[in-house]
Design a protein around this motif. Structure first.
Motif, PDB file in Angstrom:
ATOM      1  N   LYS A   1      -4.565  19.154 -15.837  1.00 61.10           N
ATOM      2  CA  LYS A   1      -2.412  17.777 -15.489  1.00 61.10           C
ATOM      3  C   LYS A   1      -2.191  18.773 -14.672  1.00 61.10           C
ATOM      4  CE  LYS A   1       1.688  18.571 -17.488  1.00 61.10           C
ATOM      5  NZ  LYS A   1       2.238  18.984 -16.740  1.00 61.10           N
ATOM      6  N   GLN A   2      -1.745  17.875 -14.109  1.00 55.34           N
ATOM      7  CA  GLN A   2      -1.164  18.388 -12.370  1.00 55.34           C
ATOM      8  C   GLN A   2       0.422  18.461 -12.719  1.00 55.34           C
ATOM      9  OE1 GLN A   2      -3.990  17.333  -8.903  1.00 55.34           O
ATOM     10  NE2 GLN A   2      -3.953  15.444  -9.821  1.00 55.34           N
ATOM     11  N   SER A   3       0.604  19.288 -12.008  1.00 54.23           N
ATOM     12  CA  SER A   3       2.735  19.163 -11.695  1.00 54.23           C
ATOM     13  C   SER A   3       2.420  18.530 -10.466  1.00 54.23           C
ATOM     14  CB  SER A   3       2.870  19.817 -12.554  1.00 54.23           C
ATOM     15  OG  SER A   3       2.540  21.061 -11.167  1.00 54.23           O
TER      16      SER A   3
ATOM     17  N   THR B   1      -0.227  22.970  -9.684  1.00 51.81           N
ATOM     18  CA  THR B   1       0.450  22.005  -8.817  1.00 51.81           C
ATOM     19  C   THR B   1      -0.178  20.463  -8.441  1.00 51.81           C
ATOM     20  OG1 THR B   1       0.139  23.558  -7.030  1.00 51.81           O
ATOM     21  CG2 THR B   1       1.996  23.567  -8.308  1.00 51.81           C
ATOM     22  N   SER B   2      -1.613  21.251  -7.859  1.00 52.94           N
ATOM     23  CA  SER B   2      -2.384  20.267  -7.000  1.00 52.94           C
ATOM     24  C   SER B   2      -3.866  20.544  -7.345  1.00 52.94           C
ATOM     25  CB  SER B   2      -1.543  19.390  -5.971  1.00 52.94           C
ATOM     26  OG  SER B   2      -2.878  18.884  -4.944  1.00 52.94           O
ATOM     27  N   THR B   3      -4.509  20.270  -7.557  1.00 50.45           N
ATOM     28  CA  THR B   3      -5.942  21.154  -6.907  1.00 50.45           C
ATOM     29  C   THR B   3      -6.673  20.887  -5.725  1.00 50.45           C
ATOM     30  OG1 THR B   3      -7.280  18.288  -7.326  1.00 50.45           O
ATOM     31  CG2 THR B   3      -6.961  20.096  -9.645  1.00 50.45           C
TER      32      THR B   3
ATOM     33  N   GLY C   1       0.594  16.314  -7.998  1.00 44.22           N
ATOM     34  CA  GLY C   1      -0.374  15.801  -7.999  1.00 44.22           C
ATOM     35  C   GLY C   1       0.217  14.631  -6.266  1.00 44.22           C
ATOM     36  N   ARG C   2      -0.688  14.652  -5.370  1.00 46.78           N
ATOM     37  CA  ARG C   2      -0.463  14.260  -4.481  1.00 46.78           C
ATOM     38  C   ARG C   2      -1.227  13.329  -4.031  1.00 46.78           C
ATOM     39  NH1 ARG C   2      -1.997  15.479   0.260  1.00 46.78           N
ATOM     40  NH2 ARG C   2      -3.480  18.346  -0.061  1.00 46.78           N
ATOM     41  N   GLY C   3      -0.474  12.133  -3.772  1.00 50.01           N
ATOM     42  CA  GLY C   3      -1.228  10.360  -3.663  1.00 50.01           C
ATOM     43  C   GLY C   3      -1.412  10.672  -2.373  1.00 50.01           C
ATOM     44  N   ARG C   4      -1.846   9.127  -1.047  1.00 54.22           N
ATOM     45  CA  ARG C   4      -2.025   9.005   0.135  1.00 54.22           C
ATOM     46  C   ARG C   4      -0.485   8.383   0.296  1.00 54.22           C
ATOM     47  NH1 ARG C   4      -3.872   4.684   1.190  1.00 54.22           N
ATOM     48  NH2 ARG C   4      -4.286   4.756   3.501  1.00 54.22           N
ATOM     49  N   LEU C   5      -0.128   8.792   1.410  1.00 48.88           N
ATOM     50  CA  LEU C   5       0.978   8.555   2.675  1.00 48.88           C
ATOM     51  C   LEU C   5       2.326   9.094   1.627  1.00 48.88           C
ATOM     52  CD1 LEU C   5       0.156   4.764   2.661  1.00 48.88           C
ATOM     53  CD2 LEU C   5       0.061   6.683   4.374  1.00 48.88           C
TER      54      LEU C   5
ATOM     55  N   ARG D   1      -6.230  -3.913 -11.270  1.00 45.00           N
ATOM     56  CA  ARG D   1      -5.296  -2.820 -11.905  1.00 45.00           C
ATOM     57  C   ARG D   1      -5.512  -1.592 -11.477  1.00 45.00           C
ATOM     58  NH1 ARG D   1      -0.990  -3.314 -15.600  1.00 45.00           N
ATOM     59  NH2 ARG D   1      -0.381  -5.045 -15.352  1.00 45.00           N
ATOM     60  N   LYS D   2      -5.020  -0.889 -10.970  1.00 43.34           N
ATOM     61  CA  LYS D   2      -5.572   0.364 -10.718  1.00 43.34           C
ATOM     62  C   LYS D   2      -5.970   1.262 -11.576  1.00 43.34           C
ATOM     63  CE  LYS D   2      -3.818   4.224  -6.978  1.00 43.34           C
ATOM     64  NZ  LYS D   2      -3.642   4.239  -5.327  1.00 43.34           N
ATOM     65  N   VAL D   3      -7.215   2.342 -11.215  1.00 44.90           N
ATOM     66  CA  VAL D   3      -7.400   2.917 -12.420  1.00 44.90           C
ATOM     67  C   VAL D   3      -8.008   4.443 -12.026  1.00 44.90           C
ATOM     68  CG1 VAL D   3     -10.364   2.683 -12.095  1.00 44.90           C
ATOM     69  CG2 VAL D   3      -9.175   3.102 -14.462  1.00 44.90           C
TER      70      VAL D   3
END
Ligand code: BTN
Length: 339
Positions: free
Chosen positions: A119-121, A96-98, A123-127, A189-191
């Motif tokens: 692979k993450q199903s 799901t998310s590391t 994955g969480r980003g900020r906010l 561009r975001k890498v």
């Protein structure tokens, strides 16, 4: 799931195959590792199952032909050499998310542990945003206990972004820069993105989970194809790129890259108490210039122009706008660079 430390025999056997220029006999390996011929054969089958290409010739033995493009713990440890920041690696093919896995382990008291996934199903980003994490990327979370006060938390994400930039620049000679507060960009561009979760007690950081996501061998189309129109429509979205794309569609060696990134992280985190030195390196790598300052989200967002001129000693961004010099604090306002 694979727990790196539980694969000692496999690692030893792989080490022997790696060390040899030609074939290594089963008999020799069984003697050196003090295991039966059958156990050697079992380990060879296991390695093949993991995707290693191993040739076998009667009377000669086995020869390693190729390793798979996988972030296996023993491969990362082999490239990394000794490390005080990473003592154990937990590997998932699909998780799901590391970050969530690492947070649970940190709560159990684990330290210096890396959780990595192909692979993450979820994955969480900020906010609370989604982080798209298909096969081919580098998605990991590291449990660590940095010796800094919680007041320096913004510096932690900038210091992490610095490590990502340095490893990209050093490994691939690409012009990666820090996009305040915790993105890494190449040509605007975001890498890569960084997410830091921490547990704090009395102004002291109990533990910290550093989540890093790098679009390594993923195509821009695959990332953008998985994004909703809403994701792409947000003011904060400014385009994605990947290492592979920037390298002219040539896949990068992810294991070597992860090892170089962990070495950079260790070097930088070991010098966090030399704040002036770390800030100087951050400033040298920081993208400055014309920006849009975005307050709020969606239709209600208030956008105004400014010029990012510097990073303050507490890690906030100093932006000159019509309203004078503003100190932009992480998480409060979104900054879009006008590249
Ligand atoms: C961002 O730019 O919003 C931060 C993205 C962080 C993504 C990484 S990938 C590894 C770790 N696991 C997660 O679920 N998120 C972080």
């Amino acid at each position: 799931m694979i727990v790196g430390s539980k694969k000692a025999r496999l690692k030893d056997l792989l080490g022997m195959l790696r060390a040899s220029k030609g074939y290594v006999s089963g008999e020799y390996m069984s003697r050196m590792l003090n295991i039966s011929r059958e156990a050697v054969w079992k380990q060879i089958s296991m390695l093949r199952g993991y995707g290693y290409s191993i040739d076998a010739k009667p009377r000669l033995g086995y020869m390693l032909i190729d390793r798979p493009d996988r972030l296996y713990p023993w491969e990362i440890m082999y490239e990394l050499g000794g490390s005080s920041m990473v003592k154990e690696i937990i590997y998932h093919d699909d998780v799901t998310s590391t970050q969530d896995v690492a947070l649970r382990l940190a709560e159990e008291g684990k330290d210096s542990m890396l959780v990595v996934a192909e692979k993450q199903s979820k994955g969480r980003g900020r906010l609370s945003r989604r982080w798209i994490s298909p096969y081919g990327g580098v998605w990991f979370s590291l449990i660590t206990k940095p010796r800094v006060s919680v007041r320096n938390a913004t510096i932690l994400s900038l210091a992490t972004a610095l490590a990502v930039c340095k490893s990209i620049n050093g490994s691939f000679n690409l012009p990666a820069r820090i996009k305040w507060p915790n993105d890494v960009v190449i040509n605007y561009r975001k890498v890569a993105g960084i997410l830091i979760d921490m547990s704090v007690e009395h102004d002291v950081i109990n533990y910290c989970v550093i989540g890093i996501g790098v679009n390594a061998n993923v195509s821009i189309e695959s990332i953008e194809g998985m994004m909703s129109d809403e994701d792409k429509g947000y003011h904060y979205y400014y385009g994605s790129t990947s290492l592979m794309h920037e390298m002219g569609n040539k896949a990068v060696d992810r294991v070597k890259f992860v090892a170089s990134l962990l070495r950079e992280l260790e070097g930088i985190y070991s010098r966090l108490s030399y704040k002036a030195e770390i800030l100087a390196s951050i400033r040298a790598m920081m993208l400055l210039g014309p920006v849009s300052i975005i307050e709020g989200e969606g239709k209600d967002a208030r956008i105004r122009d400014g010029i990012a001129v510097d990073v303050d000693d507490d890690g906030s961004l100093l932006v000159k706008s019509n309203e004078g010099m503003e100190k932009v604090i992480s998480g409060y306002i979104h900054i879009r660079y006008e590249g």
